[in-house]
Design a protein around this motif. Sequence first.
Motif, PDB file in Angstrom:
ATOM      1  N   GLU A   4      17.876   2.412   1.826  1.00  0.00           N
ATOM      2  CA  GLU A   4      16.429   2.260   1.756  1.00  0.00           C
ATOM      3  C   GLU A   4      15.734   3.615   1.693  1.00  0.00           C
ATOM      4  OE1 GLU A   4      15.089  -0.117   4.979  1.00  0.00           O
ATOM      5  OE2 GLU A   4      16.012  -1.966   4.211  1.00  0.00           O
ATOM      6  N   LEU A   5      14.495   3.590   1.197  1.00  0.00           N
ATOM      7  CA  LEU A   5      13.696   4.801   1.095  1.00  0.00           C
ATOM      8  C   LEU A   5      12.978   5.061   2.421  1.00  0.00           C
ATOM      9  CD1 LEU A   5      12.145   4.190  -2.442  1.00  0.00           C
ATOM     10  CD2 LEU A   5      14.270   5.367  -1.861  1.00  0.00           C
ATOM     11  N   ARG A   6      12.534   6.277   2.611  1.00  0.00           N
ATOM     12  CA  ARG A   6      11.884   6.676   3.857  1.00  0.00           C
ATOM     13  C   ARG A   6      10.408   6.279   3.832  1.00  0.00           C
ATOM     14  NH1 ARG A   6      12.380  12.858   4.972  1.00  0.00           N
ATOM     15  NH2 ARG A   6      14.549  12.216   5.306  1.00  0.00           N
ATOM     16  N   ARG A   7       9.912   5.700   4.946  1.00  0.00           N
ATOM     17  CA  ARG A   7       8.508   5.287   5.053  1.00  0.00           C
ATOM     18  C   ARG A   7       7.704   6.450   5.629  1.00  0.00           C
ATOM     19  NH1 ARG A   7       7.998  -0.020   3.964  1.00  0.00           N
ATOM     20  NH2 ARG A   7       9.840  -1.350   4.207  1.00  0.00           N
ATOM     21  N   THR A   8       6.920   7.119   4.778  1.00  0.00           N
ATOM     22  CA  THR A   8       6.163   8.296   5.206  1.00  0.00           C
ATOM     23  C   THR A   8       4.670   8.188   4.913  1.00  0.00           C
ATOM     24  OG1 THR A   8       6.569   9.397   3.087  1.00  0.00           O
ATOM     25  CG2 THR A   8       8.164   9.792   4.849  1.00  0.00           C
ATOM     26  N   LEU A   9       4.227   7.193   4.138  1.00  0.00           N
ATOM     27  CA  LEU A   9       2.841   7.146   3.669  1.00  0.00           C
ATOM     28  C   LEU A   9       1.976   6.235   4.525  1.00  0.00           C
ATOM     29  CD1 LEU A   9       3.510   6.856  -0.172  1.00  0.00           C
ATOM     30  CD2 LEU A   9       3.148   8.921   1.166  1.00  0.00           C
ATOM     31  N   GLY A  10       0.813   6.752   4.954  1.00  0.00           N
ATOM     32  CA  GLY A  10      -0.175   5.958   5.661  1.00  0.00           C
ATOM     33  C   GLY A  10      -1.257   5.465   4.724  1.00  0.00           C
ATOM     34  N   PHE A  12      -4.346   6.571   4.210  1.00  0.00           N
ATOM     35  CA  PHE A  12      -5.036   7.619   3.462  1.00  0.00           C
ATOM     36  C   PHE A  12      -4.216   8.084   2.262  1.00  0.00           C
ATOM     37  CE2 PHE A  12      -6.150  12.082   2.686  1.00  0.00           C
ATOM     38  CZ  PHE A  12      -7.502  11.954   2.466  1.00  0.00           C
ATOM     39  N   ASP A  13      -2.929   8.372   2.469  1.00  0.00           N
ATOM     40  CA  ASP A  13      -2.094   8.825   1.358  1.00  0.00           C
ATOM     41  C   ASP A  13      -1.934   7.735   0.302  1.00  0.00           C
ATOM     42  OD1 ASP A  13      -1.584  11.454   2.110  1.00  0.00           O
ATOM     43  OD2 ASP A  13       0.062  10.887   3.419  1.00  0.00           O
ATOM     44  N   ALA A  14      -1.830   6.470   0.731  1.00  0.00           N
ATOM     45  CA  ALA A  14      -1.704   5.380  -0.236  1.00  0.00           C
ATOM     46  C   ALA A  14      -2.961   5.258  -1.086  1.00  0.00           C
ATOM     47  CB  ALA A  14      -1.424   4.064   0.494  1.00  0.00           C
ATOM     48  N   VAL A  15      -4.139   5.387  -0.454  1.00  0.00           N
ATOM     49  CA  VAL A  15      -5.397   5.352  -1.203  1.00  0.00           C
ATOM     50  C   VAL A  15      -5.469   6.512  -2.186  1.00  0.00           C
ATOM     51  CG1 VAL A  15      -7.907   5.611  -1.000  1.00  0.00           C
ATOM     52  CG2 VAL A  15      -6.684   4.084   0.537  1.00  0.00           C
ATOM     53  N   VAL A  16      -5.057   7.691  -1.755  1.00  0.00           N
ATOM     54  CA  VAL A  16      -5.118   8.866  -2.615  1.00  0.00           C
ATOM     55  C   VAL A  16      -4.194   8.711  -3.814  1.00  0.00           C
ATOM     56  CG1 VAL A  16      -4.554  11.317  -2.744  1.00  0.00           C
ATOM     57  CG2 VAL A  16      -5.885  10.450  -0.825  1.00  0.00           C
ATOM     58  N   ILE A  17      -3.007   8.159  -3.607  1.00  0.00           N
ATOM     59  CA  ILE A  17      -2.087   7.951  -4.730  1.00  0.00           C
ATOM     60  C   ILE A  17      -2.685   6.956  -5.725  1.00  0.00           C
ATOM     61  CG2 ILE A  17       0.131   6.909  -5.348  1.00  0.00           C
ATOM     62  CD1 ILE A  17       1.349   8.273  -2.936  1.00  0.00           C
ATOM     63  N   GLY A  18      -3.320   5.894  -5.219  1.00  0.00           N
ATOM     64  CA  GLY A  18      -3.990   4.956  -6.120  1.00  0.00           C
ATOM     65  C   GLY A  18      -5.127   5.605  -6.879  1.00  0.00           C
ATOM     66  N   LEU A  19      -5.943   6.405  -6.198  1.00  0.00           N
ATOM     67  CA  LEU A  19      -7.037   7.108  -6.872  1.00  0.00           C
ATOM     68  C   LEU A  19      -6.506   8.113  -7.876  1.00  0.00           C
ATOM     69  CD1 LEU A  19      -9.574   7.812  -3.984  1.00  0.00           C
ATOM     70  CD2 LEU A  19      -9.870   6.270  -5.918  1.00  0.00           C
ATOM     71  N   GLU A 204       7.983   2.761   0.867  1.00  0.00           N
ATOM     72  CA  GLU A 204       7.748   4.091   1.420  1.00  0.00           C
ATOM     73  C   GLU A 204       6.442   4.171   2.211  1.00  0.00           C
ATOM     74  OE1 GLU A 204       9.226   7.071  -1.920  1.00  0.00           O
ATOM     75  OE2 GLU A 204       8.854   5.059  -2.689  1.00  0.00           O
ATOM     76  N   VAL A 205       5.812   3.003   2.474  1.00  0.00           N
ATOM     77  CA  VAL A 205       4.560   2.935   3.216  1.00  0.00           C
ATOM     78  C   VAL A 205       4.845   2.504   4.653  1.00  0.00           C
ATOM     79  CG1 VAL A 205       2.369   1.698   3.416  1.00  0.00           C
ATOM     80  CG2 VAL A 205       3.158   2.468   1.187  1.00  0.00           C
ATOM     81  N   ARG A 206       4.227   3.167   5.612  1.00  0.00           N
ATOM     82  CA  ARG A 206       4.356   2.777   7.008  1.00  0.00           C
ATOM     83  C   ARG A 206       3.555   1.491   7.269  1.00  0.00           C
ATOM     84  NH1 ARG A 206       3.065   8.325   7.732  1.00  0.00           N
ATOM     85  NH2 ARG A 206       0.982   7.704   8.459  1.00  0.00           N
ATOM     86  N   ASP A 207       4.145   0.572   8.013  1.00  0.00           N
ATOM     87  CA  ASP A 207       3.491  -0.689   8.376  1.00  0.00           C
ATOM     88  C   ASP A 207       2.850  -1.340   7.144  1.00  0.00           C
ATOM     89  OD1 ASP A 207       2.458  -2.807   9.769  1.00  0.00           O
ATOM     90  OD2 ASP A 207       0.889  -1.660  10.793  1.00  0.00           O
ATOM     91  N   PRO A 208       3.653  -1.722   6.149  1.00  0.00           N
ATOM     92  CA  PRO A 208       3.083  -2.203   4.876  1.00  0.00           C
ATOM     93  C   PRO A 208       2.210  -3.437   5.000  1.00  0.00           C
ATOM     94  CG  PRO A 208       5.447  -2.614   4.994  1.00  0.00           C
ATOM     95  CD  PRO A 208       5.126  -1.708   6.138  1.00  0.00           C
ATOM     96  N   ALA A 209       2.493  -4.323   5.958  1.00  0.00           N
ATOM     97  CA  ALA A 209       1.681  -5.532   6.098  1.00  0.00           C
ATOM     98  C   ALA A 209       0.239  -5.200   6.458  1.00  0.00           C
ATOM     99  CB  ALA A 209       2.284  -6.448   7.164  1.00  0.00           C
ATOM    100  N   ARG A 210       0.018  -4.072   7.092  1.00  0.00           N
ATOM    101  CA  ARG A 210      -1.334  -3.652   7.460  1.00  0.00           C
ATOM    102  C   ARG A 210      -1.892  -2.621   6.481  1.00  0.00           C
ATOM    103  NH1 ARG A 210      -3.086   0.809  10.341  1.00  0.00           N
ATOM    104  NH2 ARG A 210      -5.060   0.574  11.471  1.00  0.00           N
ATOM    105  N   THR A 211      -1.036  -1.705   6.033  1.00  0.00           N
ATOM    106  CA  THR A 211      -1.495  -0.583   5.218  1.00  0.00           C
ATOM    107  C   THR A 211      -1.886  -1.003   3.809  1.00  0.00           C
ATOM    108  OG1 THR A 211      -0.137   0.975   6.469  1.00  0.00           O
ATOM    109  CG2 THR A 211      -0.816   1.653   4.262  1.00  0.00           C
TER     110      THR A 211
END
Length: 408
Positions: A4-10, A12-19, A204-211
Amino acid sequence: MAQELRRTLGVFDAVVIGLGSMVGAGIFVALGPAAGAAGSALLPALAVAGLVAYCNAMASARLAARYPASGGTYVYGRERLGPFWGYLAGWAFVVGKTASCAAMALTVGAYVWPEQAHAVAVAAVVALTALNYTGVQKSALLTRAIVAAVLAVLAAVVAVSFGAGDAGRLAVGADASAGGVLQAAGLLFFAFAGYARITTLGEEVRDPARTIPRAVPLALGIALVVYAAVAAAVLAVLGPEGLAASGAPLSDAARAAGADWLVPVVRVGAAVAALGSLLALILGVSRTTLAMARDGHLPAVLAAVHPRFQVPHRAELAVGAVVAVVAATADVRGAIGFSSFGVLLYYGIANASAWTLDVRARYLAAVGLAGCAALAFSLPWTSVAAGSAVVAAGAVAYGVTGGRRQER
């Protein structure tokens, strides 16, 4: 068991990657053609594109929270509709977004060095593939800086345009046809597709159900506000006819507003924005490639995860190589049209998958599915024909090899 891949993104980082995927693609290249199709109804067309994107975003967010693995709609379609539909979504995404990567690379070349646009495009692909190879967290940090710079440039364009523009030009004319509005919305939708980068990074997202349910609509909402402000500002200066005739509408708007000093800044901003989109696009395509390789739909060698950086390094190298070849040979307008068809098919399957979740999800899923179909078939016939042919080829490939995979 697959590594599995490492979960490092919260969030804010997920929003920034989308933007980073959304703010950069359409704002510099799609406003002119969209104005040519919709005329003075550009802002209503933007609203239509935003509505379809919102439905798709909510469907993707619901599904990503339930299935937080790399692959996006490839995983959702497989789990909710069956293996073939998941495969078809993954195929449409990889093929369509590979073309989109090439379009963004060519945009970089066109703004940095127009005479050598293809060479610059290939160099950009090589550099960003190398960056992605070293880890997604570093990619997220660079995307954060790119998004901040692009938003500053766009804010400057909005300020000088509204300072010099005629607000009366923002009135919506009665000459626009429904077909023109739909075609413009289809072109503008190309700019909203970046939130898929968030869902394809689910592993790679932390707590994906919430994030993920928070990051997806937040990124889309910010992008819609930015696009509406820029479109209104440019219309105020150039008017619908001038905007439709412009190849570089933001630069022309700055020049028409008497801010010649801003023109080179806009050129740099356009190149940086396209780099941000390219960076996030390569991330998303390589993760879907990883998921399909894990399931045997693509060569198993692409399913490897780097032991140190914990990224799908072989998938990233393969995607980078294909994008570099396309960027060296393709035309940017053709790449955008082809990409749009594939992406709309991808989101159509996402909405169909969301329909099966619960009754509450069905209304938005139905609107999203119908919107995807309407926008896809409003594209130029050459894009529809080429996209349909490639999707059919993928379906044939699945039929030829599907029996062997099922036996495995």
